[in-house]
Design an enzyme around this catalytic site. Structure first.
Site, PDB file in Angstrom:
ATOM      1  N   TYR A 127      58.317  39.048  44.060  1.00  0.00           N
ATOM      2  CA  TYR A 127      58.860  39.687  45.263  1.00  0.00           C
ATOM      3  C   TYR A 127      60.344  39.475  45.465  1.00  0.00           C
ATOM      4  O   TYR A 127      61.002  40.270  46.118  1.00  0.00           O
ATOM      5  CB  TYR A 127      58.151  39.146  46.516  1.00  0.00           C
ATOM      6  CG  TYR A 127      56.733  39.613  46.677  1.00  0.00           C
ATOM      7  CD1 TYR A 127      55.692  38.980  46.005  1.00  0.00           C
ATOM      8  CD2 TYR A 127      56.428  40.688  47.499  1.00  0.00           C
ATOM      9  CE1 TYR A 127      54.388  39.404  46.161  1.00  0.00           C
ATOM     10  CE2 TYR A 127      55.111  41.124  47.659  1.00  0.00           C
ATOM     11  CZ  TYR A 127      54.097  40.475  46.988  1.00  0.00           C
ATOM     12  OH  TYR A 127      52.815  40.903  47.140  1.00  0.00           O
ATOM     13  N   ASN A 154      52.907  38.842  39.761  1.00  0.00           N
ATOM     14  CA  ASN A 154      53.282  39.168  41.142  1.00  0.00           C
ATOM     15  C   ASN A 154      54.685  38.635  41.362  1.00  0.00           C
ATOM     16  O   ASN A 154      54.951  37.463  41.069  1.00  0.00           O
ATOM     17  CB  ASN A 154      52.363  38.472  42.148  1.00  0.00           C
ATOM     18  CG  ASN A 154      50.959  39.044  42.164  1.00  0.00           C
ATOM     19  OD1 ASN A 154      50.653  39.979  41.440  1.00  0.00           O
ATOM     20  ND2 ASN A 154      50.114  38.471  43.004  1.00  0.00           N
ATOM     21  N   GLU A 171      51.568  42.919  41.788  1.00  0.00           N
ATOM     22  CA  GLU A 171      52.063  42.939  43.177  1.00  0.00           C
ATOM     23  C   GLU A 171      53.576  42.931  43.212  1.00  0.00           C
ATOM     24  O   GLU A 171      54.201  42.193  42.445  1.00  0.00           O
ATOM     25  CB  GLU A 171      51.600  41.706  43.971  1.00  0.00           C
ATOM     26  CG  GLU A 171      50.223  41.782  44.537  1.00  0.00           C
ATOM     27  CD  GLU A 171      49.862  40.527  45.323  1.00  0.00           C
ATOM     28  OE1 GLU A 171      50.738  39.961  46.004  1.00  0.00           O
ATOM     29  OE2 GLU A 171      48.688  40.129  45.225  1.00  0.00           O
ATOM     30  N   HIS A 203      40.919  35.938  45.499  1.00  0.00           N
ATOM     31  CA  HIS A 203      42.227  36.001  46.156  1.00  0.00           C
ATOM     32  C   HIS A 203      42.176  35.040  47.352  1.00  0.00           C
ATOM     33  O   HIS A 203      42.195  35.465  48.506  1.00  0.00           O
ATOM     34  CB  HIS A 203      42.542  37.447  46.566  1.00  0.00           C
ATOM     35  CG  HIS A 203      43.994  37.711  46.853  1.00  0.00           C
ATOM     36  ND1 HIS A 203      44.711  38.712  46.226  1.00  0.00           N
ATOM     37  CD2 HIS A 203      44.860  37.117  47.692  1.00  0.00           C
ATOM     38  CE1 HIS A 203      45.966  38.714  46.694  1.00  0.00           C
ATOM     39  NE2 HIS A 203      46.077  37.766  47.586  1.00  0.00           N
ATOM     40  N   ARG A 225      44.109  48.145  43.019  1.00  0.00           N
ATOM     41  CA  ARG A 225      43.752  46.747  42.794  1.00  0.00           C
ATOM     42  C   ARG A 225      43.261  46.138  44.099  1.00  0.00           C
ATOM     43  O   ARG A 225      43.980  46.154  45.091  1.00  0.00           O
ATOM     44  CB  ARG A 225      44.968  45.964  42.283  1.00  0.00           C
ATOM     45  CG  ARG A 225      44.711  44.485  42.177  1.00  0.00           C
ATOM     46  CD  ARG A 225      45.892  43.689  41.601  1.00  0.00           C
ATOM     47  NE  ARG A 225      45.539  42.286  41.614  1.00  0.00           N
ATOM     48  CZ  ARG A 225      46.178  41.340  42.329  1.00  0.00           C
ATOM     49  NH1 ARG A 225      47.245  41.636  43.042  1.00  0.00           N
ATOM     50  NH2 ARG A 225      45.753  40.101  42.318  1.00  0.00           N
ATOM     51  N   GLU A 242      47.352  34.447  41.925  1.00  0.00           N
ATOM     52  CA  GLU A 242      48.344  33.432  42.297  1.00  0.00           C
ATOM     53  C   GLU A 242      47.730  32.054  42.510  1.00  0.00           C
ATOM     54  O   GLU A 242      47.801  31.495  43.618  1.00  0.00           O
ATOM     55  CB  GLU A 242      49.090  33.859  43.565  1.00  0.00           C
ATOM     56  CG  GLU A 242      49.837  35.150  43.422  1.00  0.00           C
ATOM     57  CD  GLU A 242      50.708  35.469  44.627  1.00  0.00           C
ATOM     58  OE1 GLU A 242      50.529  34.846  45.687  1.00  0.00           O
ATOM     59  OE2 GLU A 242      51.587  36.318  44.508  1.00  0.00           O
TER      60      GLU A 242
END
Ligand code: GBH
Length: 486
Positions: free
Chosen positions: A319, A317, A387, A129, A83, A176
């Site tokens: 984290y 995404n 992500e 992005h 990606r 995002e």
């Protein structure tokens, strides 16, 4: 190594795609090569005081020049997908619908796509992005101007579909959108650095601009998808959607209904802000309307219809996780979190997870699995994880100990294991996984200080020498074990 995922053999579908994700600004370099125009990140990084180590992405990791070497390395890591994002100002230097296309810039991406396909790697391509062409920012304020911006974005999307869509079958419009708005227009720590919250920045109205820009993102995304579906999808046979950020939130006091509610509200402000309009209701969540009133734009009936269903999948995404506590005071006009407080420990003093080398990021795979279930239950569309990854303390040189990156290995075993469990035990439909990230890179306002790569990069060396870390091998083994063989 497979001890922790022993029971997960073959739980992922045979066509599950996995690999690494990157972003143009963070890896390419060649910031003014072959006719590329400037993006708002070029301007930001060249403004003193904005980036932690004073660095710029002028060279980054030189993947603009080293893409063949990179694809070979990725192939050795066993990936089935990659990606990456396209730099709008490399393709259309001045950005606008009447501005010329830069053939040299397009050629780079065409070559990269060919190289990937020749090596059996499926490209997943993100149009945006965060790197808005600076010319559009100067011309009309970029995304603050929905009427002017949208046709420019849609034209850019058309050029990409026309020129790359014969080979690219997986499109992501925005990466995002919520981080772009909050970091760029509220906190002011990202380009275009408009904020009324911080002394460092002067322009901007952080009480309204993040939501205006967010609305522009949703509408322009939806028009790009409409274009793809009407003019390209039939013969190109690809999928298209949007990728949203979202950490999980756990109540600080799980016995306090107000904290339980606050955790849900935090997810709504962070995730449902974009995900409800696209995947559920065609409108913003009620909790946001209640708190923000008319600071939050209103969808016209037409816009609502356009946006609802405008993503073939849930691009995710994620984290980390935070504990959140409700606040009794009414929210500040610049509060964009849902009137909550984010904490590292809960009421019992339990930590949200072991510390990485990044202040906001701590490992918590159990909470990640809960978030997968929450998204699946609320939206019910296939999930593409686009992500997920971590930094680790002490990675300053490519020593043996650093390349044997135990912390990152533990992170990936936990999170990839959580995916397997969510699929096997919770029935969640997950179709891809892209680890962040392939090589250490330019981590936005943190410069070269935060290393997320499964490949160490010596930024001091002229050629940005790459050193594989052990985690690259572990990820490969995890997926070889967990993906069902056809
Ligand atoms: C992703 O965003 C980006 O897509 C990628 O480019 C980047 O390199 C990668 O993550 C690693 O940072 O409110 O305390 O959580 C990350 C999402 C969301 C992280 C906002 C920082 C703000 C601090 N970001 N968050 S906090």
């Amino acid at each position: 190594n497979q001890e922790k995922v022993k029971d997960l053999e073959g739980v992922l579908r045979p066509d599950f795609h996995w690999g690494y994700a990157t972003a143009a600004t963070q890896v390419e370099g060649g910031w003014d090569a072959d006719g590329k125009g400037l993006s708002i990140w070029d301007k930001f990084a060249h403004t003193p005081g904005k980036v932690k180590d004073g660095s710029t992405p002028d060279d980054a990791v030189l993947s603009y020049y080293k893409y063949k070497e990179d694809v070979a390395l990725m192939r050795s890591y066993g990936v089935t997908g990659y990606r990456f994002s396209l730099s709008w100002s490399r393709i259309i230097p001045l950005g606008g619908k009447d501005d010329p296309v830069n053939e040299a810039g397009l050629q780079y991406y065409s070559n990269l796509v060919d190289e990937l396909l020749e090596n059996g790697i499926t490209p997943f391509v993100t149009l945006f992005h965060w790197d808005t062409p600076q010319a559009l920012e100067d011309r009309y304020g970029g995304m603050l101007n929905k009427e002017k911006y949208t046709p420019d974005f849609v034209n850019y999307a058309r050029v990409c579909f026309e020129r790359l869509g014969d080979r690219v079958k997986h499109w992501i419009t925005y990466n995002e959108p919520g981080v772009y708005t909050l970091a760029g227009y509220a906190a002011g720590v990202h380009a275009p650095a408009r904020s009324s919250n911080r002394k460092l920045n002067d322009e901007g109205d952080s009480s309204t601009e993040p939501f205006i820009v967010g609305h522009t993102e949703l509408i322009s995304h939806a028009f790009a998808v409409k274009l793809y579906r009407e003019e390209f999808q039939q013969h190109q046979n690809g999928t298209i959607g949007i990728t949203l950020h979202g950490n999980n939130s756990e109540p600080w006091d799980e016995d306090d209904p107000l904290d339980v509610e606050a955790a849900e509200r935090a997810r709504e402000f962070e995730i449902a802000w974009y995900a409800d309009p696209v995947h559920k209701t065609g409108d913003y969540p009620a909790s946001m309307r209640a708190q923000l009133g008319d600071r939050l734009p209103h969808f016209t009936a037409e816009e609502s219809k356009l946006v609802l269903g405008s993503s073939d999948f849930y691009g995710m995404n994620s984290y980390t996780t935070f504990f959140v506590r409700h606040l009794d005071t009414p929210p500040d006009i610049n509060d964009h979190s849902g009137n909550i407080e984010k904490l590292d420990t809960n009421k019992q003093g339990v930590s949200r997870g072991p510390e990485s080398d990044t202040y906001w990021l701590r490992m918590n795979p159990g909470s990640f699995r809960k978030l997968l279930i929450w998204i699946w239950k609320r939206y019910g569309v296939p999930i593409y994880i686009t992500e997920n990854g971590t930094t680790a303390k002490g990675e300053t040189e490519p020593s043996e100990a650093v390349l044997d990156d135990k912390f990152r290995i533990e992170f990936f075993e936990g999170y990839i294991g959580a995916i397997g469990r969510a699929v096997k035990e919770d029935g969640v439909d997950i179709r891809s996984y892209f680890a962040w990230t392939f090589t250490d890179n330019w981590e936005w306002a943190a410069g070269y200080t935060d290393r997320f790569g499964v490949t160490f990069v010596d930024f001091e060396s002229k050629e940005k020498k790459r050193y594989p870390k052990k985690s690259a091998t572990v990820i490969k083994e995890l997926f070889q074990h967990m993906i069902k063989k056809e």
